[in-house]
Design an enzyme around this catalytic site. Structure first.
Site, PDB file in Angstrom:
ATOM      1  N   LYS A  54       0.847  -1.208   0.000  1.00 19.22           N
ATOM      2  CA  LYS A  54       0.000   0.000   0.000  1.00 19.22           C
ATOM      3  C   LYS A  54       0.878   1.252   0.000  1.00 19.22           C
ATOM      4  O   LYS A  54       0.635   2.205  -0.739  1.00 19.22           O
ATOM      5  CB  LYS A  54      -0.908   0.017   1.235  1.00 19.22           C
ATOM      6  CG  LYS A  54      -2.095  -0.916   1.121  1.00 19.22           C
ATOM      7  CD  LYS A  54      -2.817  -1.098   2.445  1.00 19.22           C
ATOM      8  CE  LYS A  54      -3.873  -2.184   2.333  1.00 19.22           C
ATOM      9  NZ  LYS A  54      -4.477  -2.563   3.605  1.00 19.22           N
ATOM     10  N   GLN A  98      -4.730  -1.130   9.851  1.00 23.09           N
ATOM     11  CA  GLN A  98      -4.637  -2.485   9.281  1.00 23.09           C
ATOM     12  C   GLN A  98      -5.235  -3.503  10.253  1.00 23.09           C
ATOM     13  O   GLN A  98      -4.832  -3.580  11.416  1.00 23.09           O
ATOM     14  CB  GLN A  98      -3.157  -2.810   8.992  1.00 23.09           C
ATOM     15  CG  GLN A  98      -2.929  -4.130   8.294  1.00 23.09           C
ATOM     16  CD  GLN A  98      -3.524  -4.193   6.884  1.00 23.09           C
ATOM     17  OE1 GLN A  98      -3.383  -3.271   6.091  1.00 23.09           O
ATOM     18  NE2 GLN A  98      -4.210  -5.279   6.574  1.00 23.09           N
ATOM     19  N   ASP A 121     -11.210   3.279   4.565  1.00 21.89           N
ATOM     20  CA  ASP A 121     -11.672   1.894   4.502  1.00 21.89           C
ATOM     21  C   ASP A 121     -13.205   1.828   4.507  1.00 21.89           C
ATOM     22  O   ASP A 121     -13.781   0.795   4.178  1.00 21.89           O
ATOM     23  CB  ASP A 121     -11.159   1.115   5.728  1.00 21.89           C
ATOM     24  CG  ASP A 121     -10.044   0.147   5.366  1.00 21.89           C
ATOM     25  OD1 ASP A 121      -9.901  -0.161   4.162  1.00 21.89           O
ATOM     26  OD2 ASP A 121      -9.330  -0.289   6.279  1.00 21.89           O
TER      27      ASP A 121
END
Ligand code: NAD
Length: 300
Positions: A54, A98, A121
């Site tokens: 990422k 994460q 997200d």
């Protein structure tokens, strides 16, 4: 007849190019550089690989990448304090925590500590609520990538029968909400669904997000249907040598490809689109934060 293979890798490259051009415009016209902060707690090897890739792609499209790597035994309060700092940092437009977090942390609490405007997200309760009520929001990356591929392939999805297999908060449920938003007739199937093959056979669009290797067979698929395979499963591959493994999806590709009209492969389908959509969400969040026009085609 063999299905069209939907090339997620190539499509993701196009999405990243669009993101890069918008980032360049933000810099040139407004002297703004979008930034994505990733918070990784612990040493989970798969998470470390995701975070590295990422970060690399964030820099490649011209954005700033801020990586915060914390030890597995970091107290929850310290993680919450870091998120608060990032929420208040004007150079950070997107924040990604994460998952999974270590067991001593309350995942819901941590995820919901992220400012919804920076929640790239799309997992916070307020963004989930906005999606469910059809309002502008941050859409979770994996289902957003699936929707982009479906729109690209079909144009309008209106009136199509869609079956989503899996009801997780990160894939199945938001996927169903997006398909409903595009006027599909949506069925959500799950582990308690009776006669799953029969349910799947009705679908013009099948999205499989289960986590069971090659579970969906070709004779479950309506001829000509579009199949989006979200699953990523590692299985033994003795044909490649002793101890070797390979990745497969939730769909038995070899039998489905003969029946479907179009299908995403694993790897090279949904996976690359997920990171591309994370970058897309970050540039969208940055544009919104600065009261600027959002890039077209990068969100719903
Ligand atoms: P999850 O375990 O949270 O949810 C799985 C869902 O499948 C559950 O809702 C369950 O009811 C359903 N299910 C389980 N067994 C079933 C069965 N026999 N029949 C029908 N339904 C059944 O998983 P998730 O996080 O939604 O992920 C699903 C898969 O997608 C995994 O393989 C994961 O690795 C993959 N994934 C891929 C990406 C990507 O970027 N490509 C992103 C997220 C998840």
């Amino acid at each position: 007849m063999s299905a069209e293979i939907i090339d997620g890798k190539a499509f993701a490259a196009k999405v990243r190019a669009k993101v890069a051009s918008h980032v360049a415009r933000l810099k040139a016209d407004h002297d703004i550089q979008p930034g994505l902060a990733v918070v990784l707690v612990g040493e989970d090897p798969a998470s470390q690989v995701y975070v590295r890739s990422k970060g690399k792609m964030t820099v490649e499209v011209g954005m700033n990448s801020y990586e915060h790597k914390l030890a597995a035994d970091t107290p929850e309060a310290d993680v919450l304090a870091l998120i608060e700092r990032l929420n208040n940092d004007a150079d950070v437009h997107g924040i990604l925590v994460q998952l999974p977090l270590p067991d001593h942390m309350n995942e819901d609490l941590v995820v919901n500590a992220v400012d919804p405007a920076k929640d790239v997200d799309g997992f916070s309760i307020s963004n989930v609520g906005l999606l469910a009520t059809g309002q502008k929001t941050m859409v979770p990356c994996t289902p957003l990538g699936c929707l982009m591929m479906l729109r690209e392939h079909h144009g309008s999805l209106s009136g199509l029968d869609a079956v989503v297999i899996g009801r997780s908060n990160i894939v199945g449920k938001p996927m169903a909400a997006l398909l409903l938003g595009d006027s599909c007739t949506v069925t959500i199937a799950h582990s308690r669904t009776k006669d799953l093959p029969d349910v799947v056979r009705r679908a013009d669009i099948v999205v499989a997000a289960v986590g069971r290797a090659e579970m969906v067979l070709g004779d479950w698929i309506k001829p000509g249907a579009t199949v989006i395979d979200v699953g990523i499963n590692r299985i033994d591959a003795p044909e490649r040598g002793e101890g070797k493994t390979r990745l497969v999806g939730d769909v038995d590709f070899d039998s489905a490809v003969d029946v479907a009209g179009a299908i995403t492969p694993v790897p090279g389908g949904v996976g690359p689109m997920t990171i591309a959509c994370l970058l897309a969400n970050t540039v969208t969040a940055c544009s919104r934060a600065n009261g600027l026009k959002e890039p077209e085609g990068l969100t719903v």
